[in-house]
Design a protein around this motif. Structure first.
Motif, PDB file in Angstrom:
ATOM      1  N   ASP A 101       1.222  -1.487  -0.314  1.00  0.00           N
ATOM      2  CA  ASP A 101       0.287  -0.417  -0.442  1.00  0.00           C
ATOM      3  C   ASP A 101       0.850   1.094   0.047  1.00  0.00           C
ATOM      4  OD1 ASP A 101      -2.533  -1.517  -0.183  1.00  0.00           O
ATOM      5  OD2 ASP A 101      -2.691  -1.017   2.023  1.00  0.00           O
ATOM      6  N   GLU A 102       1.945   1.292   0.826  1.00  0.00           N
ATOM      7  CA  GLU A 102       2.723   1.945   0.609  1.00  0.00           C
ATOM      8  C   GLU A 102       3.642   2.321  -0.120  1.00  0.00           C
ATOM      9  OE1 GLU A 102       5.439   2.092   4.133  1.00  0.00           O
ATOM     10  OE2 GLU A 102       3.285   1.896   5.418  1.00  0.00           O
ATOM     11  N   VAL A 103       3.998   3.454  -1.007  1.00  0.00           N
ATOM     12  CA  VAL A 103       4.518   3.690  -3.164  1.00  0.00           C
ATOM     13  C   VAL A 103       5.506   4.917  -2.462  1.00  0.00           C
ATOM     14  CG1 VAL A 103       4.330   4.031  -5.239  1.00  0.00           C
ATOM     15  CG2 VAL A 103       2.630   3.111  -3.979  1.00  0.00           C
ATOM     16  N   ASP A 104       6.598   4.894  -2.944  1.00  0.00           N
ATOM     17  CA  ASP A 104       7.052   5.356  -2.230  1.00  0.00           C
ATOM     18  C   ASP A 104       7.716   6.527  -3.473  1.00  0.00           C
ATOM     19  OD1 ASP A 104      10.170   7.215  -1.793  1.00  0.00           O
ATOM     20  OD2 ASP A 104      11.517   5.361  -2.051  1.00  0.00           O
ATOM     21  N   GLU A 121       7.749  10.265 -12.035  1.00  0.00           N
ATOM     22  CA  GLU A 121       6.793  10.175 -12.419  1.00  0.00           C
ATOM     23  C   GLU A 121       5.479   9.329 -12.825  1.00  0.00           C
ATOM     24  OE1 GLU A 121       7.502  12.355 -16.319  1.00  0.00           O
ATOM     25  OE2 GLU A 121       8.070  13.753 -15.255  1.00  0.00           O
ATOM     26  N   GLN A 122       5.998   7.898 -12.870  1.00  0.00           N
ATOM     27  CA  GLN A 122       5.618   6.189 -13.245  1.00  0.00           C
ATOM     28  C   GLN A 122       4.905   6.055 -12.145  1.00  0.00           C
ATOM     29  OE1 GLN A 122       8.557   3.541 -14.953  1.00  0.00           O
ATOM     30  NE2 GLN A 122       7.302   1.591 -14.101  1.00  0.00           N
ATOM     31  N   ARG A 123       5.855   5.983 -11.019  1.00  0.00           N
ATOM     32  CA  ARG A 123       5.764   5.995  -9.916  1.00  0.00           C
ATOM     33  C   ARG A 123       4.647   6.656  -9.057  1.00  0.00           C
ATOM     34  NH1 ARG A 123      11.973   4.977  -6.314  1.00  0.00           N
ATOM     35  NH2 ARG A 123      11.514   2.634  -7.198  1.00  0.00           N
ATOM     36  N   ASN A 128      -1.390   7.026  -7.990  1.00  0.00           N
ATOM     37  CA  ASN A 128      -2.250   7.594  -7.800  1.00  0.00           C
ATOM     38  C   ASN A 128      -3.818   6.563  -8.445  1.00  0.00           C
ATOM     39  OD1 ASN A 128      -1.794  10.291  -6.739  1.00  0.00           O
ATOM     40  ND2 ASN A 128      -1.212  10.530  -9.035  1.00  0.00           N
ATOM     41  N   ALA A 129      -3.042   6.453  -9.095  1.00  0.00           N
ATOM     42  CA  ALA A 129      -4.028   4.554  -9.222  1.00  0.00           C
ATOM     43  C   ALA A 129      -5.003   3.245  -8.120  1.00  0.00           C
ATOM     44  CB  ALA A 129      -3.208   3.541 -10.708  1.00  0.00           C
TER      45      ALA A 129
END
Length: 226
Positions: A101-104, A121-123, A128-129
């Protein structure tokens, strides 16, 4: 799972707790699930001890002549009611789920070149998705509305048809019944479920009361947040 022995006090207690926030065993209208549990209970629960179960029992009792035509398929009585408590998630699995659930958003302290910017930008897009998929369900209310006619000569079938003809995004009409109020006059009591952000109950009442040929007034008899 299920309520247990519905003839015993423990079963009635479980049924009463289940119906504290529900009008029916499943869904928003009477179904075969209500018929199965109704028959398993056998007789009306004591209203002083089990008020919610008693209310439900007497309401379902009014549909006795329609039991065979109610929607759904009848299953074993123990397939209805509270679910088995979900097993605890092992620590390792919980940690993996939390990490997922956590995205750097910004990655490591790499040199701010074009490749690093592209990776950020990709992360960010992936983050956001995931957030978009986790939107909270819309808040809803279950409302019981009394619609009062002018007199005993009012065509109640037309009155109800005009009420149900009102269509709004986020509004679902449910069951209804005619209730005697005296002097040969009957009021329409109708249930509906609405999304709070899309449907204003006050505006809906005003629209129903716009049928001045049939409707004298409307009142909210009961409202419950879902």
């Amino acid at each position: 799972m299920g309520f247990g022995d519905l003839v015993a006090d423990q079963g009635k207690k479980a049924l009463n707790a289940w119906l504290e926030t529900r009008s029916y065993i499943t869904g928003y209208t009477p179904s075969q699930a209500d018929v199965v549990v109704y028959k398993a209970v056998g007789s009306a629960p004591d209203a002083a001890t089990y008020p919610h179960a008693a209310r439900w029992y007497h309401h379902v009792d009014t549909y006795q002549t329609e039991f065979s035509s109610l929607p759904g398929e009848a299953g074993p009585v123990d397939t209805y009611g509270p679910e088995v408590t979900a097993p605890e998630i092992p620590p390792a699995a919980a940690a993996a789920e939390e990490d997922d659930d956590e995205v750097d958003l910004f990655g490591s302290d790499e040199e701010d070149d074009a490749e690093a910017e592209k990776l950020k930008e990709q992360r960010l897009a992936e983050y956001n998705a995931k957030k978009a998929l986790k939107t909270k369900p819309a808040a809803k209310s279950m409302v019981t509305l009394d619609v009062k006619p002018w007199d005993d000569e009012t065509d109640m079938k037309t009155l109800e048809a005009n009420v149900r003809a009102i269509e709004k995004d986020g509004l679902v009409w449910g069951s209804s019944q005619l209730i005697a109020v005296g002097f040969g006059i009957k009021k329409l009591q109708i249930n509906f479920v609405c999304e709070d952000e899309k449907v204003s109950v006050d505006e809906l009442q005003a629209e129903i009361e716009g049928d001045e040929d049939h409707v004298q007034s409307t009142d909210v008899a009961a409202m419950m947040k879902l």
